[in-house]
Write a protein that holds these residues in place. Sequence first.
Motif, PDB file in Angstrom:
ATOM      1  N   LEU B 181     -76.196  -3.810  42.274  1.00 56.00           N
ATOM      2  CA  LEU B 181     -76.612  -2.483  42.717  1.00 56.00           C
ATOM      3  C   LEU B 181     -76.428  -2.338  44.211  1.00 56.00           C
ATOM      4  N   ALA B 182     -76.727  -3.432  44.952  1.00 55.30           N
ATOM      5  CA  ALA B 182     -76.574  -3.354  46.399  1.00 55.30           C
ATOM      6  C   ALA B 182     -75.123  -3.060  46.760  1.00 55.30           C
ATOM      7  N   VAL B 183     -74.220  -3.805  46.169  1.00 58.50           N
ATOM      8  CA  VAL B 183     -72.816  -3.588  46.506  1.00 58.50           C
ATOM      9  C   VAL B 183     -72.361  -2.200  46.063  1.00 58.50           C
ATOM     10  N   THR B 184     -72.805  -1.784  44.885  1.00 55.03           N
ATOM     11  CA  THR B 184     -72.417  -0.453  44.413  1.00 55.03           C
ATOM     12  C   THR B 184     -72.896   0.634  45.360  1.00 55.03           C
ATOM     13  N   MET B 185     -74.147   0.548  45.755  1.00 53.90           N
ATOM     14  CA  MET B 185     -74.683   1.569  46.636  1.00 53.90           C
ATOM     15  C   MET B 185     -74.026   1.508  47.994  1.00 53.90           C
ATOM     16  N   CYS B 186     -73.719   0.308  48.439  1.00 51.70           N
ATOM     17  CA  CYS B 186     -73.025   0.190  49.719  1.00 51.70           C
ATOM     18  C   CYS B 186     -71.702   0.929  49.649  1.00 51.70           C
ATOM     19  N   GLY B 187     -70.981   0.675  48.592  1.00 52.41           N
ATOM     20  CA  GLY B 187     -69.694   1.355  48.457  1.00 52.41           C
ATOM     21  C   GLY B 187     -69.832   2.850  48.343  1.00 52.41           C
ATOM     22  N   LEU B 188     -70.735   3.289  47.483  1.00 55.47           N
ATOM     23  CA  LEU B 188     -70.905   4.725  47.294  1.00 55.47           C
ATOM     24  C   LEU B 188     -71.337   5.411  48.575  1.00 55.47           C
ATOM     25  N   GLY B 189     -72.234   4.744  49.282  1.00 57.30           N
ATOM     26  CA  GLY B 189     -72.791   5.388  50.465  1.00 57.30           C
ATOM     27  C   GLY B 189     -71.812   5.482  51.619  1.00 57.30           C
ATOM     28  N   CYS B 190     -71.029   4.444  51.803  1.00 56.58           N
ATOM     29  CA  CYS B 190     -70.214   4.438  53.015  1.00 56.58           C
ATOM     30  C   CYS B 190     -68.823   5.001  52.782  1.00 56.58           C
ATOM     31  N   LYS B 191     -68.479   5.274  51.538  1.00 56.38           N
ATOM     32  CA  LYS B 191     -67.093   5.623  51.233  1.00 56.38           C
ATOM     33  C   LYS B 191     -66.593   6.776  52.083  1.00 56.38           C
ATOM     34  N   LYS B 192     -67.378   7.814  52.099  1.00 56.38           N
ATOM     35  CA  LYS B 192     -66.906   9.016  52.763  1.00 56.38           C
ATOM     36  C   LYS B 192     -66.661   8.778  54.239  1.00 56.38           C
ATOM     37  N   TYR B 193     -67.556   8.066  54.875  1.00 58.08           N
ATOM     38  CA  TYR B 193     -67.441   7.923  56.318  1.00 58.08           C
ATOM     39  C   TYR B 193     -66.400   6.886  56.685  1.00 58.08           C
ATOM     40  N   VAL B 194     -66.414   5.795  55.953  1.00 58.17           N
ATOM     41  CA  VAL B 194     -65.457   4.744  56.284  1.00 58.17           C
ATOM     42  C   VAL B 194     -64.035   5.238  56.045  1.00 58.17           C
ATOM     43  N   GLU B 195     -63.838   5.976  54.985  1.00 53.12           N
ATOM     44  CA  GLU B 195     -62.509   6.502  54.715  1.00 53.12           C
ATOM     45  C   GLU B 195     -62.023   7.365  55.845  1.00 53.12           C
ATOM     46  N   ALA B 196     -62.931   8.094  56.425  1.00 55.95           N
ATOM     47  CA  ALA B 196     -62.524   8.969  57.517  1.00 55.95           C
ATOM     48  C   ALA B 196     -62.292   8.183  58.800  1.00 55.95           C
ATOM     49  N   ASN B 197     -63.013   7.090  58.936  1.00 48.31           N
ATOM     50  CA  ASN B 197     -62.945   6.407  60.216  1.00 48.31           C
ATOM     51  C   ASN B 197     -61.813   5.406  60.339  1.00 48.31           C
ATOM     52  N   ILE B 198     -61.533   4.704  59.261  1.00 50.40           N
ATOM     53  CA  ILE B 198     -60.576   3.614  59.450  1.00 50.40           C
ATOM     54  C   ILE B 198     -59.150   4.115  59.273  1.00 50.40           C
TER      55      ILE B 198
END
Lengths: 196, 797
Positions: B181-198
């Motif tokens: 669950l931790a990894v899933t939530m990490c991915g779900l939560g950061c996807k939008k921002y990380v995709e835009a940033n990197i």
Amino acid sequence: MGSCSSHAARIPDVDSIQRETGFSQASLLRLYHRFRALDRNKKGYLSRVDLQEIGALAVNPLGDRIIDSFFPDGSLQLDFPGFVRVLAHFRPVDVEDHGNRDPQEPEPLNSRMNKLRFAFQLYDLDRDGKISRHEMLQVLRLMVGVQVTEEQLESIADRTVQEADEDGDGAVSFLEFTKSLEKMNIEQKMSIRILK
Amino acid sequence: MPSRLFFDNLGAILTYAVVGTLWNAFTTGAALWGLQQAGLVAPRVQAGLLDFLLFGSLISAVDPVAVLAVFEEVHVNETLFIIVFGESLLNDAVTVVLYKVCNSFVEMGSANVQATDYLKGVASLFVVSLGGAAVGLVFAFLLALTTRFTKRVRIIEPLLVFLLAYAAYLTAEMASLSAILAVTMCGLGCKKYVEANISHKSRTAVKYTMKTLASCAETIIFMLLGISAVDSSKWAWDSGLVLGTLFFILFFRALGVVLQTWVLNQFRLVPLDKIDQVVMSYGGLRGAVAFALVILLDRTKIPAKDYFVATTIVVVFFTVIVQGLTIKPLVKWLKVKRSEHHKPTLNQELHEHTFDHILAAVEDVVGHHGYHYWRDRWEQFDKKYLSQLLMRRSAYRIRDQIWDVYYRLNIRDAISFVDQGGHVLSSTGLTLPSMPSRNSVAETSVTNLLRESGSGACLDLQVIDTVRSGRDREDAVMHHLLCGGLYKPRYRVGLLQELFKNVFSGSRGQIKLEGYKASCSRHFISEDAQERQDKEVFQQNMKRRLESFKPTKHNICLTKSKPRPRKAGRKKKDGMANTEATNGKPPRDLGFQDTAAVILTVESEEEEDSDSSETEKEDDEGIIFVARATSEVLQEGKVSGSLEVCPSPRIIPPSPTCAEKELPWKSGQGDLAVYVSSETTKIVPVDMQTGWNQSISSLESLASPPCTQAPPMTRLPPRSLVTEESQAPLNLPSDLRPSFAFPTSLAKAGRSHSESSADIPQQQELQPLMGHEDHTHLSPGTANSHWCIQFNRGGRL
């Protein structure tokens, strides 16, 4: 139940409304209470101001257009049947209806076509049956963030119209509109569960 | 994973994950215990109720790996997929909790279990799942925040993603919370921002590395499974247990799904029909998690461990092999609604947004705080606070979903056009309203620009990279030729000229020659026969062009004026007016050095993404229309009359055209068709005008999503050109690529000084020089001095 029907009986023309819109008694009652709550001065009808006072609508990009859709043909007063009629578009589609629906009857207000027609009218402000590029641009302007420039908006509008436009008239007719959305699950995207 | 779908169906997913898993665990365990009581299970299997419950809990978890692997093949509709997959992800918490609880109960001994322990067990379920999710979200936040600042150290971005995601996993494990669950939530939560940033490269790296690692891990797990199956010391067989388990898991899963779906359908907008339910129950594959858990059992506490191991192995094999293999024919036979692979259309994106807003508004009118209301609130919160905090400023500025779709569509069109062997000069039939093949030439620059600028636009550049058209081959040939020519200290222009004439026909060759000459002018040490030849060539060119091209009424606008008005958002109806207004210099003066200069100017402003996008735009302009520019300018009538501004005829005015490019088709479509067809050898069919225009304008806008905040630029391009040339004398080889690429290469050179605030003083200092040069470089008669001047400038700098 006894209390329910007596309340519902207070709503004028409740039977015809129910037939027209397909709402359940409970939903109609809830909507009636909401109608009365919105009607601050107890006028018995709603005006634009009443709807504009709903705070959340003010920050909705399409808020004004939605309010206008409640007042068709430029009328200034919205009575309860009108109120419910518009909201009926958002009733979830009854899967069972399709089987035993009488083909002679007009389509229920919450059919796919009528939902799409409602959305279409939100775009087509001049009611000419087509969404012109200009109208598309206006909607885009409302919906797209400030960081997109005017030229970009125009390009997007052009492309959007071009994508949907099949007969090449530079505007999107209702049929073209429905065609462009045939893959989208309109029944889900344009329904509010609470209005069952 | 489609996060929108995930959250839309979250209710169903949670129900299946939590309730379904609990139901499966208890019923399977109880049924097996009943089987044992009934004597069908050999008594050597010493297991009590708790043991069976423990076994039930570990065997009932649907495995995300197996589900993903199978469903990816099958392509069922998205709702179904997301429900099964989401369930498999979220049931980890339940499984882990159940397992631990039962394990501890078994260790305590069934006699010692008290009521409070049950309650503690239930409480621990919430703690484990919510705690795991919280850990994941914390790391998501951290990850998004750190990627915001990695613009200068792009190379560590994939590393950051991996490490922080793994750290989330480890932290949750450490705290005995649900790691999945931790990894899933990490991915779900950061996807939008990380995709835009990197950057794009990092995105690609992350994506494919993860897939590779996942593949490796799965393979290893199943290898372990297989080896364990063969190693008979690890397990003990009991037929009753095995067969019973197989039957029960299938039966109880089906039953559970039916019951839950019946309940859920009361609340769902779109009910799940029977066929969906069949697929859901059949698609409940068990996998590696069950095996890992069973291996971990303590044999001393649970004497029946070996039997459990054997059963688990059989169950996993059966579900994965039999169920996995047969699900596809089953899906086909049942005519399950398949996922339709439709390309994203702008219409759908736009209308989807519209519907979201409509629904939120209607919910407000009705006074009901429903799903859409909260969703809307979340989006507003996100836009106001989170995105500003977590996304890079540049990415944040251009963040808009409708724009993203539009951008992607344009890129896709461009790619497919080039894929069709699109060649600016050769393809006569455009089937798409797509951008010209500047793409292939520009790929090096545009894509590099995109990469360097780290724009938020999601562009899968690897696709562009692999596009190879005839154009590229020609470019390569040209490049080699030029390179060969460059290293000779005093090459023979005449020879190259001949080469060019032979290899490339028409104005294009001439333009290339000119570009080439311009670039290698700094190598000219003396005006001699070369310049005489140049003069002749130029005169010939001019004459030829005068004859061949029809005059158009395109305005030549200064490219340099282009970015500024753009940023001001002015509608440039009349490029000419703009040029005159914004640029004191007469438009004619712009040679194609100017074009390049413009590009460079913009290039050097790369500290702002908007500028880089301008650069792309400039690039596009320059690249596309360089060739054309020449003729266009010629026929503009400047040749005939208005040469007073510039002593030389417009021989090499690609830049004006470049600037002109963007405006003309804004002003009139008819012009464009003529323009294009006369210009390059490519003929754009009249019916493609609209699309062409759109593509062009989209190209421009493509290059400059965030314009509004860009500070107005005041530098004139020519200066920057000079700067560029002087600063990058060694870039000549690349500069000497075909003139189409000339601006590109210069742009590339420009790119090399991304933080080019230093350029500004230089450029300004060089301004007078450039001005002088402008007046002279275009005249064939003064070609000598032209080259000289350029060279001198280079020398000075």
